[in-house]
Design a protein around this motif. Structure first.
Motif, mmCIF file in Angstrom:
data_model
loop_
_atom_site.group_PDB
_atom_site.id
_atom_site.type_symbol
_atom_site.label_atom_id
_atom_site.label_comp_id
_atom_site.label_asym_id
_atom_site.label_seq_id
_atom_site.Cartn_x
_atom_site.Cartn_y
_atom_site.Cartn_z
ATOM 1 N N ILE A 292 0.869 -1.169 0.000
ATOM 2 C CA ILE A 292 0.000 0.000 0.000
ATOM 3 C C ILE A 292 0.909 1.222 0.000
ATOM 4 N N GLU A 293 0.537 2.211 -0.770
ATOM 5 C CA GLU A 293 1.277 3.467 -0.766
ATOM 6 C C GLU A 293 0.383 4.501 -0.103
ATOM 7 N N ILE A 294 0.851 5.043 1.000
ATOM 8 C CA ILE A 294 0.080 6.071 1.696
ATOM 9 C C ILE A 294 0.875 7.375 1.628
ATOM 10 N N ILE A 295 0.213 8.415 1.163
ATOM 11 C CA ILE A 295 0.880 9.717 1.062
ATOM 12 C C ILE A 295 0.121 10.721 1.916
ATOM 13 N N ILE A 296 0.860 11.399 2.775
ATOM 14 C CA ILE A 296 0.255 12.456 3.593
ATOM 15 C C ILE A 296 1.016 13.729 3.285
ATOM 16 N N LYS A 297 0.322 14.750 2.805
ATOM 17 C CA LYS A 297 1.051 15.986 2.506
ATOM 18 C C LYS A 297 0.316 17.217 3.005
ATOM 19 N N ASN A 298 1.086 18.228 3.279
ATOM 20 C CA ASN A 298 0.511 19.490 3.742
ATOM 21 C C ASN A 298 1.385 20.650 3.298
ATOM 22 N N ASN A 299 0.758 21.784 3.046
ATOM 23 C CA ASN A 299 1.548 22.977 2.778
ATOM 24 C C ASN A 299 2.011 23.581 4.094
ATOM 25 N N TYR A 300 3.076 24.343 4.061
ATOM 26 C CA TYR A 300 3.584 24.952 5.291
ATOM 27 C C TYR A 300 4.124 26.335 5.013
ATOM 28 N N ASP A 301 4.271 27.096 6.074
ATOM 29 C CA ASP A 301 4.787 28.456 5.993
ATOM 30 C C ASP A 301 6.307 28.395 5.893
ATOM 31 N N THR A 302 6.892 29.192 5.008
ATOM 32 C CA THR A 302 8.346 29.127 4.828
ATOM 33 C C THR A 302 9.124 29.854 5.921
ATOM 34 N N VAL A 303 8.426 30.721 6.677
ATOM 35 C CA VAL A 303 9.112 31.398 7.781
ATOM 36 C C VAL A 303 9.579 30.336 8.773
ATOM 37 N N PRO A 304 10.878 30.336 9.121
ATOM 38 C CA PRO A 304 11.334 29.298 10.064
ATOM 39 C C PRO A 304 10.610 29.403 11.408
ATOM 40 N N SER A 305 10.362 28.258 12.012
ATOM 41 C CA SER A 305 9.705 28.283 13.321
ATOM 42 C C SER A 305 10.720 28.701 14.380
ATOM 43 N N LEU A 306 10.225 29.095 15.540
ATOM 44 C CA LEU A 306 11.136 29.558 16.597
ATOM 45 C C LEU A 306 12.125 28.468 16.978
ATOM 46 N N ARG A 307 11.605 27.288 17.191
ATOM 47 C CA ARG A 307 12.481 26.171 17.530
ATOM 48 C C ARG A 307 12.206 25.001 16.601
ATOM 49 N N LYS A 308 13.272 24.362 16.204
ATOM 50 C CA LYS A 308 13.136 23.235 15.279
ATOM 51 C C LYS A 308 12.412 22.078 15.951
ATOM 52 N N GLY A 309 11.744 21.272 15.138
ATOM 53 C CA GLY A 309 11.132 20.062 15.682
ATOM 54 C C GLY A 309 12.221 19.094 16.109
ATOM 55 N N THR A 310 11.861 18.129 16.950
ATOM 56 C CA THR A 310 12.861 17.186 17.433
ATOM 57 C C THR A 310 12.898 15.913 16.596
ATOM 58 N N GLY A 311 11.937 15.781 15.679
ATOM 59 C CA GLY A 311 11.928 14.601 14.814
ATOM 60 C C GLY A 311 11.395 13.345 15.500
ATOM 61 N N THR A 312 10.827 13.528 16.679
ATOM 62 C CA THR A 312 10.345 12.381 17.442
ATOM 63 C C THR A 312 9.240 11.618 16.718
ATOM 64 N N GLY A 313 8.303 12.364 16.139
ATOM 65 C CA GLY A 313 7.156 11.727 15.497
ATOM 66 C C GLY A 313 7.587 10.836 14.343
ATOM 67 N N LEU A 314 8.447 11.380 13.485
ATOM 68 C CA LEU A 314 8.915 10.645 12.315
ATOM 69 C C LEU A 314 9.730 9.428 12.736
ATOM 70 N N LEU A 315 10.557 9.634 13.749
ATOM 71 C CA LEU A 315 11.386 8.542 14.261
ATOM 72 C C LEU A 315 10.524 7.419 14.814
#
Lengths: 351, 250
Positions: A292-315
């Motif tokens: 199965i190929e599942i694709i989840i996509k979203n647009n986002y704001d190019t302005v950098p966020s105050l603090r970077k994500g930690t990557g926990t969710g993806l990990l």
């Protein structure tokens, strides 16, 4: 440790057959030693091996007990030699005693006994060696398989624990934020507050009530994700929109429960939370050659966020895929033209 | 008596609705604007000059904290946030009040009353933002951007475009890819909050982006200077040199 011979009927039969075979061997040997064949020789062999077999059966207990104390080599050898000597002496004497008492007067057993004495001792030592060897082999094989079983149990326990832990990583902020919104709505729009409580409790029930790692259909996963997104929609209004393009043959596809949740949390956190524009979360699914190929996509704001994500969710998702599918499943992320895309390939059938 | 002008800045619809709802009970006030992100909030404050602002912290584009940092004329501020209490305690120094979400009506009206009293009595809000921000406890993840005011525009500088930071009295000068900008902030803040893998404090007055270092040359007896890709030369203190050696492994 349980006696190896008494563990099942087959073993018991084999055990007796071996002794019968040994008895035949012994009578043949003694026939050559004595020079002529006699009934006494056959009876003597049958009886003596019957006695020895009883002796061998009972030897197991002191032997396994002694062995479990993990003795040093000299102690072990000394012990084995001593118990061997005692066993052989007992065996020879008891056999002689019984034979003499059951045979009628005037038999020539004494002569037979004298002629075969040295062979008798030799056979005794030989059989003793066989017994010890057999028991030793049994103990090490048992220990090995027990060790393997223990390791396998431990491994599956570790895996299970890790999976449980990974699954339970629902963002606590989500719960907290939802409670905040509900709290506000109870004052300004009680009806909406009630709807949100129902949605939230449905979501939590789905997320928390599953005790096992039974796979669920994509359909029920999507139903629950919709609940999640609807709750977030209450908070952000028109700023969050969703779209689904799911091919119908995907809906029954089984996948680990709450596998996709962190990906939607990311889309909301990095997309909706950080954007002033409307964020559209698009979900697509199709079957390709048993995957199965599942694709989840979203647009986002190019302005950098105050603090970077930690990557926990993806990990988290990556690790769960690894644990469930080995290297058969894959996850890929891309950023292009302000669109963040996660693509998952998952094989049918959870391992 | 002139009405007190209020702006509500929060990215969540229900939260703004609640503030408006509660404010219905307060006399002599007027909600003049509602904003759903930091940028438009900042713009509204600059153009509409409110007396009081209800300010959320976690918002897109510009957080409530960054917004306060770049404000030149500060209205009274009530932080209404679900942020953890350590951060909140720090804000207490500057803001007229802070309320933890979810809050009760009584607590909300109390904060409003405090603000109104302060405005009516004419006491200004002079505590500079950096004083409280210096006490803000370190958050787990390093900062990813720096918001600065330049003339009348607000610039958001991604940290990877920062060349180095220079201490200047109560300010820091941030040298970045497209220029430099002064900001009221402490060196300690940047030392703690810039990504540690990319930035090293090489001197009492300098924090440098290690990717910008071209070479390190000896200078004088046992001093060094760092030569940047841009051609700038920055002094390296002995402890800074040691730190660089550790981080860059030379």
């Amino acid at each position: 440790m349980k006696h190896p011979v008494f563990q099942n009927r087959v073993r018991l039969i084999v055990w007796w057959l071996i002794w019968l075979f040994l008895a035949a061997g012994q009578s043949l040997l003694f026939y050559f030693a004595f020079g002529s064949f006699s009934n006494i020789g056959v009876i003597d062999s049958l009886l003596s091996l019957l006695i020895y077999s009883g002796l061998a059966l009972s030897l197991w207990y002191p032997f396994s007990f002694f062995n479990s104390s993990k003795p040093s080599v000299p102690v072990l050898v000394g012990n084995l030699v001593a118990s061997g000597a005692v066993s052989v002496i007992i065996w020879v004497l008891v056999t002689k005693l019984i034979m003499q008492s059951i045979l009628p007067e005037g038999n020539n057993y004494q002569a037979y006994y004298d002629a075969t004495f040295s062979y008798r001792v030799g056979t005794g030592v030989f059989i003793y060696g066989l017994i010890i060897l057999t028991y030793y082999l049994f103990i090490s094989l048992t220990n090995l398989s027990e060790k393997n079983a223990k390791e396998a149990r431990l491994e599956s326990l570790v895996k299970e624990t890790e999976l449980k832990m990974l699954r339970s990583q629902i963002n606590p902020h989500f719960l907290f934020n939802s409670l905040n919104s509900i709290s506000s709505l109870t004052v300004t729009d009680p009806e909406k507050a009630r709807t949100m409580v129902v949605k939230l409790s449905d979501f939590m029930r789905y997320a928390l009530s599953r005790k096992d790692e039974q796979p669920v259909s994509l359909q029920s996963e999507l139903d629950n994700l919709r609940l999640y997104l609807e709750i977030e929609k209450v908070r952000f209004g028109d700023k969050l929109t969703t779209e689904e393009n799911i091919e119908t043959n995907c809906l029954d596809f089984k996948l680990p429960v709450m596998l996709l949740q962190p990906l939607y949390e990311n889309a909301v956190k990095h997309g909706v939370y950080e954007s002033t524009e409307t964020v559209r979360i698009i979900t697509e699914a199709r079957m390709i050659d048993g995957f199965i190929e599942i694709i989840i996509k979203n647009n986002y704001d190019t302005v950098p966020s105050l603090r970077k994500g930690t990557g926990t969710g993806l990990l988290n998702v990556t690790r769960r895929l690894e644990l469930f599918y080995g290297n058969k499943a894959s996850i890929k992320t891309t950023k292009e033209n302000n669109i963040y895309t996660v693509t998952l390939y998952i094989p049918a059938g959870v391992s | 008596m002139e009405k007190i002008k209020i702006i509500i800045i929060d990215d969540e619809t229900p939260a703004r609705e609640l503030v408006k709802h509660y404010l219905k009970e307060v006399d002599d006030i007027e909600v003049i604007a509602e904003c759903a992100d930091g940028f438009s909030g900042l713009k509204s404050i600059s153009t509409l000059k409110p007396d009081l602002v209800f300010l959320d912290i976690q918002m897109p584009r510009l957080t409530g904290i960054e917004l306060v940092e770049v404000l030149t004329e500060k209205p009274e501020i009530i932080f209404a946030t679900a942020y953890d209490q350590f951060a909140l305690r720090a804000f207490e120094l500057n803001a007229v009040d802070y309320i933890m979400k979810p809050y009760e009506k009584r607590r909300f009206l109390e904060a409003v009353k405090k603000a109104i009293d302060k405005i009516r009595s004419g006491a200004g809000n002079n505590v500079p933002a950096n004083q409280l921000l210096a006490q803000k406890p370190e958050l787990p993840a390093p900062v990813n951007r720096i918001v600065v005011r330049k003339a009348n525009s607000i610039n958001i500088i991604p940290v990877d475009q920062v060349r180095y930071v220079e201490a200047q009295d109560d300010y820091v000068m941030i040298y970045h890819a497209t220029g430099k900008a002064l900001k009221q902030q402490t060196m300690k803040y940047y030392e703690e909050n810039l990504p540690k893998s990319d930035f090293v404090r090489i001197h009492r007055t300098y924090i440098v982006n290690v990717a910008e270092i071209k070479q390190i040359e000896p200078y004088g007896k046992d001093n060094h200077v760092a030569v940047l890709n841009s051609g700038d030369k920055l002094p390296v203190s002995r402890s800074g040199y040691k730190q660089l050696r550790e981080d860059l492994g030379f």
